[in-house]
Scaffold this motif. Sequence first.
Motif, PDB file in Angstrom:
ATOM      1  N   VAL A  90      -4.474 -64.621  -4.636  1.00  0.00           N
ATOM      2  CA  VAL A  90      -4.665 -63.240  -4.197  1.00  0.00           C
ATOM      3  C   VAL A  90      -5.839 -63.145  -3.227  1.00  0.00           C
TER       4      VAL A  90
ATOM      5  N   GLY B  54      -4.478 -64.069   0.013  1.00  0.00           N
ATOM      6  CA  GLY B  54      -3.671 -62.979   0.554  1.00  0.00           C
ATOM      7  C   GLY B  54      -4.516 -61.845   1.088  1.00  0.00           C
ATOM      8  N   PHE B  55      -5.617 -61.527   0.402  1.00  0.00           N
ATOM      9  CA  PHE B  55      -6.488 -60.453   0.860  1.00  0.00           C
ATOM     10  C   PHE B  55      -7.155 -60.820   2.185  1.00  0.00           C
TER      11      PHE B  55
ATOM     12  N   SER C  52      -4.625 -60.536   4.853  1.00  0.00           N
ATOM     13  CA  SER C  52      -4.349 -59.133   5.189  1.00  0.00           C
ATOM     14  C   SER C  52      -5.412 -58.589   6.133  1.00  0.00           C
TER      15      SER C  52
ATOM     16  N   THR D 169      -3.259 -56.205  -1.950  1.00  0.00           N
ATOM     17  CA  THR D 169      -4.055 -57.409  -2.229  1.00  0.00           C
ATOM     18  C   THR D 169      -5.449 -57.056  -2.736  1.00  0.00           C
TER      19      THR D 169
ATOM     20  N   THR E 200       2.660 -59.227  -7.914  1.00  0.00           N
ATOM     21  CA  THR E 200       1.977 -59.148  -6.616  1.00  0.00           C
ATOM     22  C   THR E 200       2.850 -59.738  -5.517  1.00  0.00           C
TER      23      THR E 200
ATOM     24  N   LEU F   7       4.409 -57.586  -2.343  1.00  0.00           N
ATOM     25  CA  LEU F   7       4.171 -57.999  -0.958  1.00  0.00           C
ATOM     26  C   LEU F   7       5.495 -58.244  -0.235  1.00  0.00           C
TER      27      LEU F   7
END
Length: 641
Positions: free
Chosen positions: A8, A11-12, A15, A63, A94, A98
Motif C-alpha cells: 500500500v 501504491g500511495f 498515486s 491508498t 484494496t 483500485l
Amino acid sequence: MCLSVGAVIYGFIHSLLIFYALNQPGITGGVVADMPYFVSSSLSLHVGVLVDNLAAMMLIVVTCVSLLVQIYTHGYMREDPGYSRFYSYLSLFTGSMLGLVISTNLFQMFFFWELVGVCSYLLIGFWFYKDSAAAACVKAFVINRIGDFGFLLGILMLLGFTVGFVNGQPQNLWGQTPLLSFYGADGGPDLAAVLRRAYDVRAVSYWGFNGLFVMACLMFMGPMAKSAQFPLHTWLPDAMEGPTPISALIHAATMVAAGVYLVARAYPIWVAPVELHSQPALFVVAAVGCVTSFMAATIAMSQFDIKRTLAWSTVSQLGYMFVGLGAGAFTGGLFHLFNHAFFKAMLFLCSGAVIHGLHGEQDMRKMGGLKKDMKGTGLCFLIGCIAISGFPPFSGFFSKDEIIASAWNFNHFIGGMMILTAGLTSFYMFRAYFMTFSGSYRGGDVKPHNSGPAMVYPLIALSLPSMLSGFLGANPNSFASINWSGEEGGVFANPFGSFVYYLHPHFEGINGIIMLVSVIFAAAGWLVAFMMYREGKLSWNTAIANSKSPLIGGAYRFSFNKWYFDEAYTAFYSFVLRLYKNVWNFVDMVIVDNIVNGTSLVTAAFGQFLKYSQTGRGQYYALVIFGWVAVLTLAAYFIKP
C-alpha cells in the motif's frame, strides 16, 4: 502485515507520482492502456487501465486511507487469532477498489464492483462465530445483490442502446475502452458523444428519452445499494458488526464512495440531451440523496452505539454527495467525497480507539469523561465533529456549502432540506462527542486506557487533511465576490475543481446568504447538543425517551427504531415468503403432482389394454397380422390418393 503495508505504501507513492505527472504543463487527459478480452463479430470486450484526473483523485483517497487503516490495524487486531486472515482480506479489498477506479469500461468495472462486494461480505462477517456478524454480512450481500441486479440490467440496456455507434463498428459502450473517460482515446468518441450519436438515431423509437431515463434509473440502483441510499440503506449500520478498521476503510471512506464515483465517472448517462430542457434522471439522483441524507440524520440523533451513530452519519453524508451530483455541482459532490474520506475515517478510527480502550464497550451511555484518559483521541474526534458539521475553516465547510448552494439553485425544497440536515448533523455529532468525552465516566468497573502509537499516529495524520483539505477547493477571489443578495457570486477556478474536471470546468460560485444560513443552522445544532448533553448529562435524553406526548415520544421512538425500515422489510419478507409458499404448494401439489399422477394413470391404463395383445399364442398373433392386412387392403381400395 509488512508485505501488505509495504504494497500500500508503494501504491500511495505511485498515486502521488501520477498526480504530479498529470499536473505537468501540456498534459491533457490521461493514459489509457487496454487489450481485447473477448472479440466476436458482434461484440468486443476490453480490459485495461484508465488513469486520468478523476481516477488520480480516487487513487490518492483509496491508498492514503488504506495505508493509515492498515497501520492502525496492527495495534487494533494484533491479538486477534484471525490477524493474518484480516490483512489478506484488507489487501484483497484494496486491490479490488483500485481495479474499480482504473477500469476502462463498465464490463471491467462490474467485475471489480462485485469483487469489492465479496470483500465487504468477508470483512463484515470476519467474526463469523457471532450470530449478529453472520446475519449482518448476509444482509449486506442480499441487499447489494438487489442493487446490482438493477445495475446489470442498466448496463445491458446501455449495450443495446450504443451497439453500432462507436467508431462505426459493431462495438458497444459496455466493453469499449475510451468511453468512461472525459476524452476520446486515440481520437475515439467520449461517453457523451456516443450517447448523443445513438440518441439522434433512436429518438423516434422506444429507445428515445424514456428509454434513456429507465436505463439511468436502473444503473443508479447499483450506487444506491453500494452507497447505502434509500431504500437500500439498511445494511450499512448493521455492517458495524465487523472490526472497526473495516468500518473506517470500507464503510466510511472507500467502498461506499464507489457509487458516487460511478455516477461521476459515467455522468453523461444521467444528463438528458440539452434540447429537452429537463434532466429527470439527475433529479432522481438528487431526490434520493436528499431523502437519504435527512432520514439518516434524524436516525443518528437517537442512537447510543458510537459506531452505528457514525454509520448513519456516513449514510447521510453520502446523500449529500448524490445531491451535489444530482444538482449539477459535479466538483462539489466529488470534493465532499474527498474531504469526507479523511474526517470520517478519522472519526471511525477514534471510535475504535475508544472501544479498544474500554475493552469492547460501544454504548455511549457507559462512556463519558474520556478526554482525561484519551486526550489525543478526544481532540481528533472533536476535529472530525467540527469538519463534518461544516464549520469554517475546516474541510467540510467548503464542500458541504458548495453542495447546499447548488441544491438551492436546483430546487428550493431540496436546498432547504440540506440546510436543515446540516443543523441535524451538527447536533448528533456533538451529542456523540459530549456523551463520550465530556462529564464523568459512567463505565463502572471497566477502566479506560489510552491506545498505543500504532493507533494514535494514524489519527493525527488524518486530522491534518480534515482541517486543511478544504482549502484545495477555495479561491480567495470567490470570497471577495460573495453576493449577499441570495444569488451566486463570481465564479472563479479553484485547484480541486480545475484538476478533477479539467476538460469542461464547472465551478460553483458562493451564495453568501445560503452559506450564512447553513453555518447558523450548524451552530444551532451545536448549541442544542451542548445544552442537552454538556458534561455528558443524559437527563434530557431520558426525559424525551420517556415522554408521554404522542408527538415528542412518538418522534423519538420513530427515530430510535430507524423509521421502522427493518420491521417493514421483515414484514414484507414474511408476506412474500408466505405467498411464495402458498403458490408453490398450489403449483407443486395441485398442478405438478396431478400431472405426474395423471401420466402414470394413463400409462397404467394403456398397459392394461395392451397386455391382451401379448398372449404368447402363435395362432393369435397370425390372426392379428392377417386382420391388419385386411384392414389396410380395404383402406387402400376405398381411399383414393
